[in-house]
Enzyme design. Structure first.
Site, PDB file in Angstrom:
ATOM      1  N   GLU A  68      -7.328   5.383   5.505  1.00 55.77           N
ATOM      2  CA  GLU A  68      -5.986   4.798   5.655  1.00 55.77           C
ATOM      3  C   GLU A  68      -5.157   5.490   6.744  1.00 55.77           C
ATOM      4  O   GLU A  68      -4.028   5.086   7.004  1.00 55.77           O
ATOM      5  CB  GLU A  68      -5.232   4.848   4.319  1.00 55.77           C
ATOM      6  N   ASP A 128      -2.707  -2.341 -12.338  1.00 61.13           N
ATOM      7  CA  ASP A 128      -2.340  -1.878 -10.992  1.00 61.13           C
ATOM      8  C   ASP A 128      -2.846  -2.914  -9.985  1.00 61.13           C
ATOM      9  O   ASP A 128      -4.023  -2.973  -9.698  1.00 61.13           O
ATOM     10  CB  ASP A 128      -3.020  -0.513 -10.780  1.00 61.13           C
ATOM     11  N   GLN A 148     -12.425  -9.454   1.078  1.00 57.37           N
ATOM     12  CA  GLN A 148     -11.627 -10.335   0.213  1.00 57.37           C
ATOM     13  C   GLN A 148     -12.457 -10.883  -0.941  1.00 57.37           C
ATOM     14  O   GLN A 148     -11.986 -10.970  -2.073  1.00 57.37           O
ATOM     15  CB  GLN A 148     -10.998 -11.470   1.022  1.00 57.37           C
ATOM     16  N   GLU A 156      -7.243  -0.250  -9.550  1.00 57.39           N
ATOM     17  CA  GLU A 156      -8.010  -0.998  -8.543  1.00 57.39           C
ATOM     18  C   GLU A 156      -9.375  -0.361  -8.316  1.00 57.39           C
ATOM     19  O   GLU A 156      -9.537   0.842  -8.472  1.00 57.39           O
ATOM     20  CB  GLU A 156      -7.268  -0.961  -7.203  1.00 57.39           C
ATOM     21  N   TYR A 175     -11.259  -1.189   7.433  1.00 54.78           N
ATOM     22  CA  TYR A 175     -10.218  -0.538   8.232  1.00 54.78           C
ATOM     23  C   TYR A 175     -10.724  -0.207   9.640  1.00 54.78           C
ATOM     24  O   TYR A 175      -9.941  -0.133  10.584  1.00 54.78           O
ATOM     25  CB  TYR A 175      -9.688   0.714   7.527  1.00 54.78           C
ATOM     26  N   ILE A 197       0.856  -1.195   0.000  1.00 53.28           N
ATOM     27  CA  ILE A 197       0.000   0.000   0.000  1.00 53.28           C
ATOM     28  C   ILE A 197       0.893   1.247   0.000  1.00 53.28           C
ATOM     29  O   ILE A 197       1.788   1.367   0.842  1.00 53.28           O
ATOM     30  CB  ILE A 197      -0.892   0.025   1.263  1.00 53.28           C
ATOM     31  N   GLY A 198       0.675   2.128  -0.961  1.00 63.52           N
ATOM     32  CA  GLY A 198       1.432   3.377  -1.014  1.00 63.52           C
ATOM     33  C   GLY A 198       2.776   3.276  -1.714  1.00 63.52           C
ATOM     34  O   GLY A 198       3.520   4.264  -1.759  1.00 63.52           O
ATOM     35  N   ALA A 199       3.101   2.123  -2.288  1.00 63.77           N
ATOM     36  CA  ALA A 199       4.425   1.960  -2.926  1.00 63.77           C
ATOM     37  C   ALA A 199       4.570   2.815  -4.188  1.00 63.77           C
ATOM     38  O   ALA A 199       5.687   3.087  -4.634  1.00 63.77           O
ATOM     39  CB  ALA A 199       4.667   0.493  -3.259  1.00 63.77           C
ATOM     40  N   GLY A 200       3.438   3.203  -4.769  1.00 60.03           N
ATOM     41  CA  GLY A 200       3.486   4.041  -5.976  1.00 60.03           C
ATOM     42  C   GLY A 200       2.988   3.345  -7.218  1.00 60.03           C
ATOM     43  O   GLY A 200       3.291   3.764  -8.347  1.00 60.03           O
TER      44      GLY A 200
HETATM   45  N1  ADP Z   1       8.349   7.197  -6.331  1.00 58.81           N
HETATM   46  C1  ADP Z   1       7.601   8.167  -5.782  1.00 58.81           C
HETATM   47  N2  ADP Z   1       8.199   9.264  -5.296  1.00 58.81           N
HETATM   48  C2  ADP Z   1       7.473  10.222  -4.698  1.00 58.81           C
HETATM   49  N3  ADP Z   1       6.143  10.196  -4.532  1.00 58.81           N
HETATM   50  C3  ADP Z   1       5.503   9.118  -5.002  1.00 58.81           C
HETATM   51  C4  ADP Z   1       6.191   8.056  -5.657  1.00 58.81           C
HETATM   52  N4  ADP Z   1       5.280   7.111  -6.000  1.00 58.81           N
HETATM   53  C5  ADP Z   1       4.088   7.573  -5.566  1.00 58.81           C
HETATM   54  N5  ADP Z   1       4.210   8.782  -4.988  1.00 58.81           N
HETATM   55  C6  ADP Z   1       3.132   9.532  -4.338  1.00 58.81           C
HETATM   56  O1  ADP Z   1       2.723   8.732  -3.214  1.00 58.81           O
HETATM   57  C7  ADP Z   1       1.315   8.662  -3.104  1.00 58.81           C
HETATM   58  C8  ADP Z   1       0.846   7.209  -3.184  1.00 58.81           C
HETATM   59  O2  ADP Z   1       1.119   6.695  -4.482  1.00 58.81           O
HETATM   60  P1  ADP Z   1       0.137   5.659  -5.214  1.00 58.81           P
HETATM   61  O3  ADP Z   1       0.571   5.590  -6.648  1.00 58.81           O
HETATM   62  O4  ADP Z   1      -1.287   6.013  -4.961  1.00 58.81           O
HETATM   63  O5  ADP Z   1       0.517   4.311  -4.460  1.00 58.81           O
HETATM   64  P2  ADP Z   1      -0.168   2.868  -4.552  1.00 58.81           P
HETATM   65  O6  ADP Z   1      -1.031   2.834  -5.776  1.00 58.81           O
HETATM   66  O7  ADP Z   1       0.966   1.892  -4.630  1.00 58.81           O
HETATM   67  O8  ADP Z   1      -0.931   2.706  -3.276  1.00 58.81           O
HETATM   68  C9  ADP Z   1       0.762   9.554  -4.193  1.00 58.81           C
HETATM   69  O9  ADP Z   1       0.493  10.823  -3.612  1.00 58.81           O
HETATM   70  C10 ADP Z   1       1.902   9.657  -5.215  1.00 58.81           C
HETATM   71  O10 ADP Z   1       1.888  10.894  -5.899  1.00 58.81           O
HETATM   72  N1  LIG Z   2      -7.093  -7.853  -1.035  1.00 57.64           N
HETATM   73  C1  LIG Z   2      -7.046  -6.767  -0.240  1.00 57.64           C
HETATM   74  N2  LIG Z   2      -7.303  -6.882   1.083  1.00 57.64           N
HETATM   75  C2  LIG Z   2      -7.262  -5.820   1.908  1.00 57.64           C
HETATM   76  N3  LIG Z   2      -7.012  -4.578   1.483  1.00 57.64           N
HETATM   77  C3  LIG Z   2      -6.751  -4.418   0.173  1.00 57.64           C
HETATM   78  C4  LIG Z   2      -6.737  -5.487  -0.743  1.00 57.64           C
HETATM   79  N4  LIG Z   2      -6.431  -4.993  -1.977  1.00 57.64           N
HETATM   80  C5  LIG Z   2      -6.264  -3.674  -1.822  1.00 57.64           C
HETATM   81  N5  LIG Z   2      -6.459  -3.327  -0.540  1.00 57.64           N
HETATM   82  C6  LIG Z   2      -6.472  -1.977   0.038  1.00 57.64           C
HETATM   83  C7  LIG Z   2      -5.143  -1.379   0.385  1.00 57.64           C
HETATM   84  C8  LIG Z   2      -5.385   0.091   0.179  1.00 57.64           C
HETATM   85  O1  LIG Z   2      -5.966   0.674   1.336  1.00 57.64           O
HETATM   86  C9  LIG Z   2      -6.419   0.146  -0.941  1.00 57.64           C
HETATM   87  C10 LIG Z   2      -5.832   0.418  -2.293  1.00 57.64           C
HETATM   88  O2  LIG Z   2      -4.581  -0.235  -2.449  1.00 57.64           O
HETATM   89  P1  LIG Z   2      -3.278   0.589  -2.943  1.00 57.64           P
HETATM   90  O3  LIG Z   2      -2.116  -0.290  -2.611  1.00 57.64           O
HETATM   91  O4  LIG Z   2      -3.241   1.879  -2.211  1.00 57.64           O
HETATM   92  O5  LIG Z   2      -3.466   0.793  -4.401  1.00 57.64           O
HETATM   93  O6  LIG Z   2      -7.052  -1.110  -0.932  1.00 57.64           O
END
Ligand code: ADP
Ligand SMILES: Nc1ncnc2c1ncn2[C@H]1C[C@H](O)[C@@H](COP(=O)(O)O)O1
Length: 207
Positions: free
Chosen positions: A148, A81, A54, A31, A43, A9-12
């Protein structure tokens, strides 16, 4: 061609998925988060809503894989994604291991997953965005989704451990691991180019 972006979560993932889709001029599959009827409740109370969430993600992801299959047979490129594999191998497995999902719900869920997975094709490339906890926390905070805000570090840590285990055992196709801890492809175009070069090299043997 089908590239799937995986990671915690939040990896980008979403940010990169959109940028790669733009670069390659391929279709992007994101997603189902905003219209997800269980995510906020999950949550607030994980044991209560784990199974419901799930099943919802599994179904939504399965539909997506079938749509991707259609596009692939029409020779269209796709960036995805997150994958159906992560639902089972990362999230559901972690909920079960953390006793947030009961034994019988988990086995019921796995039965459903096993029935579906035989109809799912692995991607041509699995792109894993590896990020340490500080990076994840910083980016989750930057995104600032209400539900979150209370994610515990322990939850992210457990998910990261599941990711590492799963990735180390992934044998279904080409795999590219990108450490994103020091990459900022939001603000630095050259960081995006580094990833694109790696993709081209892994997929097409260029560079
Ligand atoms: N490599 C990066 N460097 C800096 N900020 C990033 C990077 N990747 C994502 N972000 C920022 O971090 C936040 C979360 O990214 P997001 O793409 O939504 O993550 P995910 O889809 O994996 O949950 C967003 O605000 C995005 O603009
Ligand atoms: N399978 C899952 N179980 C629990 N939570 C999940 C699952 N798939 C996605 N999520 C959650 C995690 C984040 O809060 C949002 C969106 O995922 P993200 O990695 O930020 O794109 O959904």
């Amino acid at each position: 061609m089908h590239i799937a972006i995986v990671g915690n979560i939040g990896a980008g993932k979403t940010t990169l998925a959109n940028k790669l889709a733009h670069h390659f001029n391929w279709e992007v599959f994101l997603e189902d988060v905003d219209h997800n009827p269980y995510l906020k409740d999950f949550y607030d109370d994980m044991p209560r809503w784990a199974f419901h969430l799930q099943v919802y993600f599994l179904n939504s992801r399965f539909r997506q894989t079938q749509h991707i299959k259609q596009l692939q047979s029409a020779s269209k490129g796709v960036i995805q994604d997150r994958t159906i594999y992560e639902d089972a191998h990362i999230f559901a497995a972690n909920l079960h291991q953390s006793t947030l999902m009961s034994e019988r719900d988990y086995h019921n869920y796995l039965g459903l997953f096993e029935s579906m997975i035989s109809m799912v094709d692995p991607p041509d490339l699995l792109l894993y965005l590896r990020a340490d906890l500080p990076k994840l926390v910083q980016q989750i905070e930057r995104r600032n989704r209400d539900y979150e805000n209370n994610i515990k570090i322990e939850y992210l840590k457990n998910l990261n451990e599941h990711y590492e285990h799963w990735i180390n055992n992934y044998k279904s196709g080409k795999l590219l691991i990108v450490d994103v801890n020091n990459l900022d492809y939001v603000h630095n175009p050259e960081d995006l180019s580094v990833i694109i070069d790696k993709i081209n090299s892994t997929l097409f043997g260029l560079f």
